[in-house]
Design a protein around this motif. Structure first.
Motif, short mmCIF file in Angstrom:
data_model
loop_
_atom_site.label_atom_id
_atom_site.label_comp_id
_atom_site.label_asym_id
_atom_site.label_seq_id
_atom_site.Cartn_x
_atom_site.Cartn_y
_atom_site.Cartn_z
N TRP A 236 -17.02 13.68 -37.66
CA TRP A 236 -16.68 12.57 -37.38
C TRP A 236 -16.35 12.04 -36.17
CZ3 TRP A 236 -16.10 9.67 -41.87
CH2 TRP A 236 -15.94 10.30 -42.76
N ARG A 237 -16.69 11.09 -35.60
CA ARG A 237 -16.79 10.48 -34.20
C ARG A 237 -16.15 9.22 -34.09
NH1 ARG A 237 -22.06 9.90 -31.74
NH2 ARG A 237 -21.99 8.08 -32.43
N PHE A 238 -15.07 9.16 -33.10
CA PHE A 238 -14.57 7.62 -32.87
C PHE A 238 -15.15 7.02 -31.58
CE2 PHE A 238 -10.67 5.78 -30.90
CZ PHE A 238 -10.62 4.53 -31.27
N GLY B 142 -11.41 15.42 -44.36
CA GLY B 142 -12.14 14.67 -45.33
C GLY B 142 -11.99 12.94 -44.81
N LEU B 143 -12.32 12.11 -45.57
CA LEU B 143 -12.56 10.72 -45.31
C LEU B 143 -11.02 10.17 -45.07
CD1 LEU B 143 -14.05 8.02 -44.58
CD2 LEU B 143 -14.00 7.60 -47.28
N ALA B 144 -10.27 10.33 -45.85
CA ALA B 144 -8.79 10.03 -45.51
C ALA B 144 -8.04 10.49 -44.26
CB ALA B 144 -7.87 10.45 -46.68
N LYS B 145 -8.28 11.81 -44.23
CA LYS B 145 -7.55 12.44 -42.64
C LYS B 145 -8.37 11.80 -41.72
CE LYS B 145 -5.86 16.74 -41.09
NZ LYS B 145 -6.07 18.30 -41.81
N LEU C 80 -15.09 4.21 -36.49
CA LEU C 80 -15.06 5.72 -37.18
C LEU C 80 -16.55 5.77 -37.53
CD1 LEU C 80 -13.91 8.09 -38.17
CD2 LEU C 80 -13.32 6.75 -40.23
N VAL C 81 -17.31 6.86 -37.26
CA VAL C 81 -18.46 7.23 -37.39
C VAL C 81 -18.74 8.60 -38.32
CG1 VAL C 81 -21.13 7.39 -36.57
CG2 VAL C 81 -19.41 5.96 -35.69
N TYR C 82 -19.39 8.54 -39.46
CA TYR C 82 -19.86 9.83 -39.98
C TYR C 82 -21.19 10.44 -39.55
CZ TYR C 82 -21.17 13.33 -43.77
OH TYR C 82 -21.83 14.40 -44.29
N VAL C 83 -21.32 11.41 -38.89
CA VAL C 83 -22.78 12.03 -38.17
C VAL C 83 -23.08 12.99 -38.94
CG1 VAL C 83 -23.90 12.59 -35.94
CG2 VAL C 83 -21.69 11.03 -35.83
N LEU C 84 -24.43 12.86 -39.46
CA LEU C 84 -24.89 13.92 -40.12
C LEU C 84 -26.28 14.34 -39.25
CD1 LEU C 84 -24.94 15.68 -42.81
CD2 LEU C 84 -26.32 13.80 -43.90
N PRO C 85 -26.06 15.49 -38.41
CA PRO C 85 -27.43 15.99 -37.83
C PRO C 85 -28.30 16.74 -38.65
CG PRO C 85 -25.76 17.36 -37.37
CD PRO C 85 -25.11 16.17 -38.14
N THR D 60 -30.86 12.33 -36.75
CA THR D 60 -29.48 12.45 -37.13
C THR D 60 -29.23 11.27 -37.50
OG1 THR D 60 -29.15 13.74 -35.02
CG2 THR D 60 -27.25 12.58 -35.93
N GLN D 61 -28.56 11.17 -38.90
CA GLN D 61 -27.92 10.11 -39.55
C GLN D 61 -26.41 9.58 -39.06
OE1 GLN D 61 -28.93 11.61 -43.37
NE2 GLN D 61 -29.97 9.72 -43.91
N ARG D 62 -26.38 8.41 -39.06
CA ARG D 62 -24.93 7.91 -38.78
C ARG D 62 -24.33 6.93 -39.67
NH1 ARG D 62 -27.69 8.61 -34.23
NH2 ARG D 62 -26.60 10.08 -32.75
N LEU D 63 -23.44 7.09 -40.39
CA LEU D 63 -22.62 6.02 -41.44
C LEU D 63 -21.41 5.61 -40.67
CD1 LEU D 63 -22.96 8.26 -44.61
CD2 LEU D 63 -24.53 6.67 -43.95
N TYR D 64 -21.26 4.28 -40.74
CA TYR D 64 -20.08 3.50 -40.04
C TYR D 64 -19.09 3.17 -41.07
CZ TYR D 64 -23.65 3.58 -36.18
OH TYR D 64 -24.39 4.18 -35.23
N ASP D 65 -17.98 3.43 -40.72
CA ASP D 65 -16.93 3.09 -41.49
C ASP D 65 -16.28 1.75 -41.21
OD1 ASP D 65 -15.16 3.56 -43.99
OD2 ASP D 65 -13.66 3.99 -42.30
N GLY D 66 -16.19 1.69 -39.85
CA GLY D 66 -15.50 0.52 -39.22
C GLY D 66 -14.57 1.04 -38.29
N HIS D 67 -14.22 0.00 -37.36
CA HIS D 67 -13.20 0.23 -36.57
C HIS D 67 -13.31 1.43 -35.61
CE1 HIS D 67 -10.49 -2.60 -38.19
NE2 HIS D 67 -10.73 -2.07 -39.40
#
Length: 81
Positions: A38-40, A60-63, A26-31, A17-24
């Motif tokens: 998206w996970r907080f 999406g990212l903005a939402k 917010l994590v984008y999780v790609l299993p 599973t990959q995780r990309l961190y946006d900050g604050h």
């Protein structure tokens, strides 16, 4: 900070599973299989917690950032979102 291009460019890995961190938090999780989401991740009353903000296809990212801001405001007031 993540970009839409970076998210779209990320490829699935077979067993990890990959995780990309946006900050604050917010994590984008790609299993490896299934929908990306998206996970907080946050702490409340000294305990680690997390909350789903939706799947990538629907949110999406903005939402996701907007939902993150709303959830962070609740956490700042001591409310579990």
């Amino acid at each position: 900070m993540l970009t839409d291009a970076e998210i779209k460019r990320t490829e699935r890995k077979a067993k990890k599973t990959q995780r990309l961190y946006d900050g604050h938090g917010l994590v984008y999780v790609l299993p490896p299989k299934g929908l990306a989401y998206w996970r907080f991740d946050f702490r409340l009353a000294g305990k680690r917690r997390s909350m789903s903000l939706g799947t990538y296809q629907e949110v999406g990212l903005a939402k996701a950032r907007k939902r993150l801001a709303e959830a962070r405001a609740l956490v700042a007031d001591g409310v579990d979102p």
